[in-house]
Motif scaffolding. Sequence first.
Motif, PDB file in Angstrom:
ATOM      1  N   SER A  69       0.863  -1.206   0.000  1.00  0.00           N
ATOM      2  CA  SER A  69       0.000   0.000   0.000  1.00  0.00           C
ATOM      3  C   SER A  69       0.892   1.245   0.000  1.00  0.00           C
ATOM      4  O   SER A  69       0.992   1.962   1.006  1.00  0.00           O
ATOM      5  N   PRO A  70       1.546   1.520  -1.153  1.00  0.00           N
ATOM      6  CA  PRO A  70       2.538   2.616  -1.173  1.00  0.00           C
ATOM      7  C   PRO A  70       1.938   3.996  -0.920  1.00  0.00           C
ATOM      8  O   PRO A  70       2.670   4.916  -0.564  1.00  0.00           O
ATOM      9  N   ASN A  71       0.620   4.137  -1.092  1.00  0.00           N
ATOM     10  CA  ASN A  71       0.002   5.469  -0.905  1.00  0.00           C
ATOM     11  C   ASN A  71      -0.761   5.595   0.413  1.00  0.00           C
ATOM     12  O   ASN A  71      -1.550   6.523   0.587  1.00  0.00           O
ATOM     13  N   THR A  72      -0.526   4.663   1.309  1.00  0.00           N
ATOM     14  CA  THR A  72      -1.311   4.650   2.549  1.00  0.00           C
ATOM     15  C   THR A  72      -0.986   5.815   3.488  1.00  0.00           C
ATOM     16  O   THR A  72       0.092   6.410   3.409  1.00  0.00           O
ATOM     17  N   VAL A  73      -1.930   6.105   4.359  1.00  0.00           N
ATOM     18  CA  VAL A  73      -1.660   6.957   5.524  1.00  0.00           C
ATOM     19  C   VAL A  73      -1.407   5.986   6.677  1.00  0.00           C
ATOM     20  O   VAL A  73      -2.164   5.024   6.854  1.00  0.00           O
TER      21      VAL A  73
END
Length: 308
Positions: free
Chosen positions: A110-114
């Motif tokens: 999940s490279p774009n996760t918060v």
Amino acid sequence: MKVTVVGAGAVGASCAEYIAIKNFASEVVLLDIKEGYAEGKAMDLMQCASLNGFDTKITGTTGDYSKTTNSDICVITSGIPRKPGMTREELIGINAGIVKTVSSSLIEYSPNTVMIVVSNPMDTMTYLVHKTTDLPKNKIIGMGGALDSARFKYRLAEALDAPISDVDGMVIGGHSDTGMVPLTAHATRNSIKVSEFLSKERLEQVKEDTKVGGATLTKLLGTSAWYAPGAAVSGLVQAIACDQKKMFPCSTLLEGEYDLDDICIGVPVILGRNGIESIVNIELSAAEKTHMQQSAEGVRKTNDLLTL
Ligand SMILES: NC(=O)c1ccc[n+]([C@@H]2O[C@H](COP(=O)([O-])OP(=O)(O)OC[C@H]3O[C@@H](n4cnc5c(N)ncnc54)[C@H](O)[C@@H]3O)[C@@H](O)[C@H]2O)c1
Ligand SMILES: O=C(O)C[C@H](O)C(=O)O
């Protein structure tokens, strides 16, 4: 909206439960290393769905990070909790390795996760994620101040003999027994400063009770707390998922704000879809500034123990 919670223990499961009950996420994935544990917690929680009226789908996995793919928000609660008599800082030896491995595995899928860091010592674990991953700083959030502020409001209401909904207050600084900075001068009951109702001595007692809130519960329970921690995490997750632009004190990387640099520590921030949308600068009194600097010194001492 997909949320992953790593660590299906006391805090992770409580957090998943509150997220589900609030019914704003389509999916919650629980991940743990203990064989079958996350699957069991997920099944038990799903059997609450018809009873509590939620549609969030909760699944569990033993260590399979592919199941967490494309999570919008990841919460790290994996690691050991303290026992009575211990400080949170003493957990660093075991928890740093866990948080480092878990955060990099999550980002792989999940490279774009918060990312919300809960494991203790939380400010240092948040700093560790900054130092060892490529996530932008607005997407790395440490949870501590939201919980400490809830405990502050509990203690204020107790002192005022008032309902908690009448009370407002905030705790900034490090999430440690000595590092918390409860902002007593800013605390209010129905917008009237609490100093109008409470003596200096009583307010000082509220402050000290708040700072040792976690230690008090650890002594009573034999392990650290989970209901309020889970609820506090779910509040942060909801603010991000629903782009609420709500203000919470969170541990975030400071680069000059509050006269601090290269440190993660609790300050008020606005939470929305991008994670930390902005850091809120509030005017502190001379005493509060001194306490904040002392708190930062404590966090730096723990950060120095990290092998990066
Ligand atoms: N920041 C805060 O305000 C706050 C509040 C409460 C607790 N905490 C911290 O949260 C952490 C968890 O507390 P808890 O009471 O839930 O503990 P717990 O022991 O109940 O649960 C921790 C879980 O993490 C799992 N785990 C360990 N290593 C793992 C790994 N590598 N990958 C996946 N899972 C792993 C364990 O199997 C266990 O189920 C502790 O470090 C505690 O100090 C922080
Ligand atoms: O007190 C602890 O060790 C756990 C957590 O940080 C808390 O404040 O409840």
